[in-house]
Design an enzyme around this catalytic site. Sequence first.
Site, mmCIF file in Angstrom:
data_model
loop_
_atom_site.group_PDB
_atom_site.id
_atom_site.type_symbol
_atom_site.label_atom_id
_atom_site.label_comp_id
_atom_site.label_asym_id
_atom_site.label_seq_id
_atom_site.Cartn_x
_atom_site.Cartn_y
_atom_site.Cartn_z
ATOM 1 C CG HIS A 81 -0.392 -0.021 2.543
ATOM 2 N ND1 HIS A 81 0.033 1.124 3.183
ATOM 3 C CD2 HIS A 81 -0.140 -1.032 3.401
ATOM 4 C CE1 HIS A 81 0.495 0.804 4.383
ATOM 5 N NE2 HIS A 81 0.411 -0.498 4.534
ATOM 6 C CG ASP A 83 -2.706 3.927 2.652
ATOM 7 O OD1 ASP A 83 -2.159 2.904 2.197
ATOM 8 O OD2 ASP A 83 -3.633 3.887 3.489
ATOM 9 C CG ASP A 113 2.645 -0.018 7.867
ATOM 10 O OD1 ASP A 113 2.327 -0.570 6.817
ATOM 11 O OD2 ASP A 113 1.845 0.201 8.798
ATOM 12 C CD GLU A 145 -3.202 -1.813 5.188
ATOM 13 O OE1 GLU A 145 -3.485 -2.802 5.873
ATOM 14 O OE2 GLU A 145 -2.612 -0.814 5.656
ATOM 15 C CD GLU A 146 -1.632 1.854 7.509
ATOM 16 O OE1 GLU A 146 -2.408 1.434 8.386
ATOM 17 O OE2 GLU A 146 -0.441 1.498 7.424
ATOM 18 C CD GLU A 170 0.795 -4.073 5.339
ATOM 19 O OE1 GLU A 170 1.531 -3.395 6.085
ATOM 20 O OE2 GLU A 170 -0.260 -3.636 4.845
ATOM 21 C CG HIS A 357 0.457 2.283 12.444
ATOM 22 N ND1 HIS A 357 -0.835 1.807 12.550
ATOM 23 C CD2 HIS A 357 0.847 1.957 11.187
ATOM 24 C CE1 HIS A 357 -1.190 1.203 11.420
ATOM 25 N NE2 HIS A 357 -0.181 1.286 10.580
HETATM 26 ZN ZN ZN Z 1 0.791 -1.456 6.343
#
Ligand code: ZN
Length: 384
Positions: A81, A83, A113, A145-146, A170, A357
């Site tokens: 992903h 984003d 990520d 995705e997030e 991931e 994150h």
């Molecule tokens: Zn991710």
Amino acid sequence: MSGIQQPDLKAVLSRLIEIPSVSSTQPELDMGNMPVIHELAGWLETMGFCCEIIPIPEAPLKANLIATLGSGPGGLVLAGHTDTVPYNENLWQFDPFSLNESDNRFYGLGICDMKGFFGLVMEAVKDYLKAPLKAPLIILATADEESSMSGARALAAAGKPRGRYAVVGEPTGMQPVYMHKGIMMERIRILGQSGHSSNPALGRNAMETAHKVITEIMAFREELAGKYNNPGFAVPTPTINLGCIHGGDNPNRICGHCDLDFDVRLLPGMDSRELRESLKQRLLPIARADNVKLSLDAIHESIDPFAGSADSPLLKSCENLTGYSAKSVAFTTEAPFFSRMGMDTVVLGPGDIDQAHQPDEYLSMDRIHPTIELLRSLIRQFCL
Ligand SMILES: [Zn+2]
């Protein structure tokens, strides 16, 4: 490979980190990923890939990219992903939007990520740009995705890409992942009737119904735990978390409405629609007996649980190449969407979930070369 312009790894990582692509369900934070998609498409086209940009319905700033080298059915999909989650700038020691090198690590928002994965993929594919491929090599870059997973949903709706195998990069600490739970986020709304608190007959107390509803949900949770158990997970049963409750306004008023939000973590083999329906069938009689209105709906669209096949050739290769046995993880990914489209899917990437994150998100440089080598081996095995 003379004549092909190949951007170097650090330049690619730098550029990917520089382009903000935060996705969020809060509109004021949501940015879109289109500039990342165009940047990737530009590079990959130069490298000889055929690029298709698939817009996300009703999201003009968002798109997926399917970049294909070679032709024919099947093939290996290297997916990620584009984003990132939102960030707290004041908690970062580095600029989240510039690639910083320190302590043998690359720092930047999305480096782990997982925009960084695309840099490693591009590095790995360089060796095979002129190779005769017996199955196509596909790089897939998704949106959202997030947040809503609208990118993966759009791909599932379009039935693309049609690879045979998929690796989702991931952050799994280089360990192959073949299972994760699904997630539902749900809201129960109870509508009664407010009235003066001195006489209960003047209203219908939604909070009292909520009390019975909670008791029923907890009994349901108990039953689910008895019925479903998968020792492949750290928490082997499905879970239901009562997350928040909002209702009423004043001690001397009968509570007229009450909302109850909860999440459900589904094991592979469980179906979100079936679960919602059976919970409804248990709650509606409570509402009828209390003469209140009750609804149960998804707050966000659910994400299916993911379970790859234990005898998958891709999983076996990933286990052999990394030296790790396949494991489950506690987070969700786009894997169930790819799996449902018929692709043998493994989640495997260079980052660690502990850094995802988080402020000062980083990718250890020690992971870069092994990941590139791993991807090269997979390309040789499944495309050459
Ligand atoms: Zn991710």
